[in-house]
Design a protein around this motif. Structure first.
Motif, PDB file in Angstrom:
ATOM      1  N   PRO A  82       0.782  -1.169  -0.009  1.00  0.00           N
ATOM      2  CA  PRO A  82      -0.136  -0.069  -0.022  1.00  0.00           C
ATOM      3  C   PRO A  82       0.983   1.318   0.018  1.00  0.00           C
ATOM      4  N   LEU A  83       0.623   2.300  -0.726  1.00  0.00           N
ATOM      5  CA  LEU A  83       1.262   3.791  -0.619  1.00  0.00           C
ATOM      6  C   LEU A  83       1.321   3.904   0.822  1.00  0.00           C
ATOM      7  N   ARG A  84       2.801   4.244   0.951  1.00  0.00           N
ATOM      8  CA  ARG A  84       3.333   4.830   2.197  1.00  0.00           C
ATOM      9  C   ARG A  84       3.456   6.364   1.957  1.00  0.00           C
ATOM     10  N   VAL A  85       2.886   7.057   2.885  1.00  0.00           N
ATOM     11  CA  VAL A  85       2.993   8.471   2.737  1.00  0.00           C
ATOM     12  C   VAL A  85       3.848   9.037   3.941  1.00  0.00           C
ATOM     13  N   LYS A  86       4.651   9.541   3.927  1.00  0.00           N
ATOM     14  CA  LYS A  86       5.492  10.174   4.918  1.00  0.00           C
ATOM     15  C   LYS A  86       5.608  11.754   4.932  1.00  0.00           C
ATOM     16  N   VAL A  87       4.953  12.434   5.907  1.00  0.00           N
ATOM     17  CA  VAL A  87       4.840  13.854   5.983  1.00  0.00           C
ATOM     18  C   VAL A  87       6.271  14.323   6.517  1.00  0.00           C
ATOM     19  N   LYS A  88       6.909  15.003   5.678  1.00  0.00           N
ATOM     20  CA  LYS A  88       8.290  15.519   6.301  1.00  0.00           C
ATOM     21  C   LYS A  88       8.031  17.089   6.393  1.00  0.00           C
ATOM     22  N   THR A  89       8.410  17.610   7.900  1.00  0.00           N
ATOM     23  CA  THR A  89       8.129  18.893   8.237  1.00  0.00           C
ATOM     24  C   THR A  89       9.679  19.357   8.610  1.00  0.00           C
ATOM     25  N   LYS A  90       9.758  20.774   8.317  1.00  0.00           N
ATOM     26  CA  LYS A  90      10.886  21.468   8.953  1.00  0.00           C
ATOM     27  C   LYS A  90      10.504  22.493   9.763  1.00  0.00           C
ATOM     28  N   ARG A  91      11.463  22.827  10.456  1.00  0.00           N
ATOM     29  CA  ARG A  91      11.147  23.905  11.515  1.00  0.00           C
ATOM     30  C   ARG A  91      10.985  25.232  10.698  1.00  0.00           C
ATOM     31  N   ARG A  92      10.296  26.233  11.417  1.00  0.00           N
ATOM     32  CA  ARG A  92      10.032  27.626  11.157  1.00  0.00           C
ATOM     33  C   ARG A  92       9.524  27.685   9.576  1.00  0.00           C
ATOM     34  N   GLN A  93       8.840  26.655   8.983  1.00  0.00           N
ATOM     35  CA  GLN A  93       8.535  26.760   7.525  1.00  0.00           C
ATOM     36  C   GLN A  93       7.084  26.337   7.589  1.00  0.00           C
ATOM     37  N   ARG A  94       6.250  26.824   6.804  1.00  0.00           N
ATOM     38  CA  ARG A  94       4.710  26.700   6.912  1.00  0.00           C
ATOM     39  C   ARG A  94       4.429  25.272   6.160  1.00  0.00           C
ATOM     40  N   ARG A  95       5.116  24.976   5.308  1.00  0.00           N
ATOM     41  CA  ARG A  95       4.615  23.761   4.466  1.00  0.00           C
ATOM     42  C   ARG A  95       5.295  22.686   4.801  1.00  0.00           C
ATOM     43  N   LYS A 135       6.019  18.571   3.488  1.00  0.00           N
ATOM     44  CA  LYS A 135       6.201  17.932   1.960  1.00  0.00           C
ATOM     45  C   LYS A 135       6.059  16.556   2.476  1.00  0.00           C
ATOM     46  N   THR A 136       5.141  15.950   1.466  1.00  0.00           N
ATOM     47  CA  THR A 136       4.968  14.558   1.742  1.00  0.00           C
ATOM     48  C   THR A 136       5.558  13.547   0.671  1.00  0.00           C
ATOM     49  N   VAL A 137       6.294  12.641   1.175  1.00  0.00           N
ATOM     50  CA  VAL A 137       7.012  11.730   0.311  1.00  0.00           C
ATOM     51  C   VAL A 137       6.144  10.200   0.105  1.00  0.00           C
ATOM     52  N   LYS A 138       6.021  10.193  -0.993  1.00  0.00           N
ATOM     53  CA  LYS A 138       5.168   8.794  -1.396  1.00  0.00           C
ATOM     54  C   LYS A 138       6.212   7.675  -1.699  1.00  0.00           C
ATOM     55  N   SER A 139       5.916   6.566  -1.045  1.00  0.00           N
ATOM     56  CA  SER A 139       6.683   5.244  -1.570  1.00  0.00           C
ATOM     57  C   SER A 139       5.750   4.165  -1.740  1.00  0.00           C
ATOM     58  N   LYS A 140       6.077   3.250  -2.896  1.00  0.00           N
ATOM     59  CA  LYS A 140       5.111   2.234  -2.970  1.00  0.00           C
ATOM     60  C   LYS A 140       6.160   1.115  -3.616  1.00  0.00           C
ATOM     61  N   HIS A 141       6.496   0.422  -2.834  1.00  0.00           N
ATOM     62  CA  HIS A 141       7.866  -0.516  -3.136  1.00  0.00           C
ATOM     63  C   HIS A 141       7.062  -1.754  -3.769  1.00  0.00           C
ATOM     64  N   ARG A 142       7.985  -2.525  -4.838  1.00  0.00           N
ATOM     65  CA  ARG A 142       7.281  -3.654  -5.493  1.00  0.00           C
ATOM     66  C   ARG A 142       8.124  -4.905  -4.891  1.00  0.00           C
ATOM     67  N   TYR A 143       7.354  -5.990  -4.595  1.00  0.00           N
ATOM     68  CA  TYR A 143       8.008  -7.435  -4.143  1.00  0.00           C
ATOM     69  C   TYR A 143       7.842  -8.431  -5.214  1.00  0.00           C
TER      70      TYR A 143
END
Lengths: 231, 87
Positions: free
Chosen positions: A190-203, A205-213
């Protein structure tokens, strides 16, 4: 929600999940299970597994059966290139101590006589405890492998039946068993969504990964007698 | 010609500048890094200075980075016996 619904429908369709729990099954159930699942496999290797089960084939006949299957391969260059991708790696020979040679000569026929066998096969150093008919999902996508490829697993740290186990140090001699697996396909997670946050920034970033086996099915496991290594 | 196979086993954090300089001269920057040097009195003396930090073996030839990677790689454990038909 829809995925769990779909999965439950799929599970209902497969016969394995509808069996009673394992403690209610007879001891021989694994045998019958493996025969049903192997019957589902594509008829890529016609009569060879049955032949090998019926007669205790020594190592010489085993090489004889593999050579004719190798010849039609050379017809297509893509298949030959794939075979060159994963060539056979000979095992470094280890000398058996007299005690282990004696115990193999005595106990391996007993191990063979018990019906269902398992093997702890190692693929890229990782162990997979499997028996014939099992399906395994490798933790990676195997490059260059397509559905229908027959892989020969040749590194095993343990061979066993219900009461006996042959352990290798680190690996069992590859002449003592024949284990074949068929590549049945590729599965995605299933699609993995990781939300990346940085300090003192409003937005964010979502990183998506979907590995194949890669999915394998063990369709043959034959344990040879001690005569295969000249005992 | 034989070589010293030198692996930095302990970090040089907190050690004198002199010792760090010896490690730099050997080409060792971080732990578990491995370098090869020909067996000679110069390199033997340098290894002697940092003998508490490194592990040393004497080998016949220097391995390339690719060969050292192959050394660490586990065995494949399968071979392609019968490829399926490819388009």
């Amino acid at each position: 929600m829809s995925r769990s619904l779909l999965r439950s429908v799929l599970e209902l369709r497969t016969p394995i999940t509808r069996l009673p729990p394992s403690f209610l099954l007879p001891i021989q159930a694994r045998r019958s299970l493996s025969s049903t699942t192997t019957s589902q496999t594509p008829s890529s290797i016609p009569a060879t597994p049955l032949d090998n089960i019926a007669k205790p084939a020594p190592a010489a006949t085993a090489t004889a059966t593999t050579t004719p299957t190798g010849e039609p391969v050379a017809a297509s260059s893509a298949a030959a290139a794939a075979a060159a991708l994963y060539p056979k790696q000979p095992q470094t020979p280890t000398t058996l101590s007299p005690e282990s040679a004696q115990s193999i000569a005595q106990l391996l026929p007993l191990l063979r006589a018990q019906p269902a066998h398992y093997i702890t096969a190692h693929i890229w150093g990782r162990p997979y405890l499997v028996t014939a008919g099992d399906q395994i999902r490798l933790p990676f996508r195997m490059p260059g492998a397509v559905p229908g490829d027959v892989l020969r697993l040749d590194r095993a740290s343990a061979l066993g039946s219900r009461d006996y186990t042959l352990r290798g140090a680190p690996y069992v001699d590859e002449r003592l068993f024949e284990c074949r697996a068929v590549v049945t396909g590729v599965e995605t997670e299933p699609l993995r969504v990781k939300v990346k946050t940085k300090r003192r920034q409003r937005r964010n970033k979502t990183v998506k990964s979907k590995h194949r086996y890669t999915i394998l099915r063990i369709n043959e496991l034959v344990i040879k007698g001690p005569e295969a290594i000249g005992l | 010609m034989s070589f010293f196979r030198v692996t930095l086993h302990r970090s040089a954090i907190g050690l004198p500048e002199r010792t760090r300089g010896v490690l730099a001269a050997l080409g060792l920057r971080k732990r578990t890094q491995t370098v090869f040097h020909p067996v000679s009195p110069q390199f033997a003396g340098m290894i002697m200075k940092v003998k508490e930090l490194v592990r040393v073996e004497e080998v016949d030839r220097a391995l390339s980075p690719a060969e050292m990677r192959d050394e660490r790689r586990p065995e494949r454990g399968f071979w392609l016996e019968k490829p399926a038909h490819r388009a």
